[in-house]
Motif scaffolding. Structure first.
Motif, PDB file in Angstrom:
ATOM      1  N   ILE A   1       0.848  -1.183   0.000  1.00 55.17           N
ATOM      2  CA  ILE A   1       0.000   0.000   0.000  1.00 55.17           C
ATOM      3  C   ILE A   1       0.885   1.235   0.000  1.00 55.17           C
ATOM      4  O   ILE A   1       1.745   1.393   0.868  1.00 55.17           O
ATOM      5  CB  ILE A   1      -0.926   0.009   1.226  1.00 55.17           C
ATOM      6  CG1 ILE A   1      -1.876  -1.185   1.183  1.00 55.17           C
ATOM      7  CG2 ILE A   1      -1.710   1.300   1.290  1.00 55.17           C
ATOM      8  CD1 ILE A   1      -2.751  -1.316   2.390  1.00 55.17           C
TER       9      ILE A   1
ATOM     10  N   ASP B   1      -2.794   5.474  -1.356  1.00 53.90           N
ATOM     11  CA  ASP B   1      -3.705   4.389  -1.007  1.00 53.90           C
ATOM     12  C   ASP B   1      -3.939   4.345   0.500  1.00 53.90           C
ATOM     13  O   ASP B   1      -5.052   4.139   0.962  1.00 53.90           O
ATOM     14  CB  ASP B   1      -3.153   3.036  -1.474  1.00 53.90           C
ATOM     15  CG  ASP B   1      -3.111   2.908  -2.986  1.00 53.90           C
ATOM     16  OD1 ASP B   1      -3.876   3.612  -3.667  1.00 53.90           O
ATOM     17  OD2 ASP B   1      -2.311   2.099  -3.478  1.00 53.90           O
TER      18      ASP B   1
ATOM     19  N   ASP C   1      -6.116   7.342   1.512  1.00 50.04           N
ATOM     20  CA  ASP C   1      -7.496   7.100   1.066  1.00 50.04           C
ATOM     21  C   ASP C   1      -8.178   6.065   1.946  1.00 50.04           C
ATOM     22  O   ASP C   1      -9.353   6.211   2.294  1.00 50.04           O
ATOM     23  CB  ASP C   1      -7.523   6.652  -0.394  1.00 50.04           C
ATOM     24  CG  ASP C   1      -7.128   7.762  -1.353  1.00 50.04           C
ATOM     25  OD1 ASP C   1      -7.102   8.946  -0.942  1.00 50.04           O
ATOM     26  OD2 ASP C   1      -6.835   7.441  -2.524  1.00 50.04           O
ATOM     27  N   GLY C   2      -7.436   5.013   2.309  1.00 46.88           N
ATOM     28  CA  GLY C   2      -7.999   3.974   3.164  1.00 46.88           C
ATOM     29  C   GLY C   2      -8.355   4.502   4.543  1.00 46.88           C
ATOM     30  O   GLY C   2      -9.414   4.184   5.094  1.00 46.88           O
TER      31      GLY C   2
ATOM     32  N   ALA D   1     -11.423   6.699   4.270  1.00 47.87           N
ATOM     33  CA  ALA D   1     -12.629   5.884   4.094  1.00 47.87           C
ATOM     34  C   ALA D   1     -13.113   5.353   5.446  1.00 47.87           C
ATOM     35  O   ALA D   1     -14.312   5.134   5.637  1.00 47.87           O
ATOM     36  CB  ALA D   1     -12.349   4.735   3.130  1.00 47.87           C
ATOM     37  N   GLN D   2     -12.191   5.151   6.375  1.00 45.59           N
ATOM     38  CA  GLN D   2     -12.536   4.701   7.730  1.00 45.59           C
ATOM     39  C   GLN D   2     -12.801   5.878   8.664  1.00 45.59           C
ATOM     40  O   GLN D   2     -13.001   5.681   9.870  1.00 45.59           O
ATOM     41  CB  GLN D   2     -11.402   3.848   8.304  1.00 45.59           C
ATOM     42  CG  GLN D   2     -11.150   2.577   7.553  1.00 45.59           C
ATOM     43  CD  GLN D   2      -9.933   1.845   8.089  1.00 45.59           C
ATOM     44  OE1 GLN D   2      -9.515   2.025   9.234  1.00 45.59           O
ATOM     45  NE2 GLN D   2      -9.356   1.005   7.263  1.00 45.59           N
TER      46      GLN D   2
END
Length: 106
Positions: A2, A6, A9-10, A13-14
């Motif tokens: 990752i 990435d 963004d991850g 998203a959380q």
């Protein structure tokens, strides 16, 4: 593997914002931008993870002002350390605080 984008963004998203390293203009600007983005996406809870040796109090105040303006419920997690101005952010932020078992705040 990752990469940086990435990973960011991850985390977003959380509904998590990671503040690591020295609290300087670049780190604080990135965190403020992420917090404003999440705030604009709704009132769901936001988790802020801090591992910082501190830095500029002026920059930390900008971060603190942003945290105080959030409508979402906040949880401030310290993993590792929160020293100096980072400790001020932890102490003065609204919401819940969680300190890791081996973390230090000073």
């Amino acid at each position: 593997m990752i990469g940086g984008d990435d990973l960011s963004d991850g985390l977003l998203a959380q509904r998590r914002v990671m503040i690591g390293g020295v609290l300087g203009p670049a780190a604080v600007s990135a965190a403020v931008a992420q917090l404003l983005l999440l705030g604009g996406q709704g009132d769901d809870p936001v988790e802020v993870v801090i591992n910082s040796p501190g830095g500029s109090l002026e920059d930390a105040v900008g971060l603190l002002d942003t945290l105080r303006s959030m409508r979402a419920a906040l949880t401030i997690d310290v993993l590792g350390q929160a020293r100096g101005s980072a400790a001020v952010v932890v102490a003065a932020s609204p919401g819940r605080r969680r300190i890791g078992a081996t973390a230090s705040v000073s």
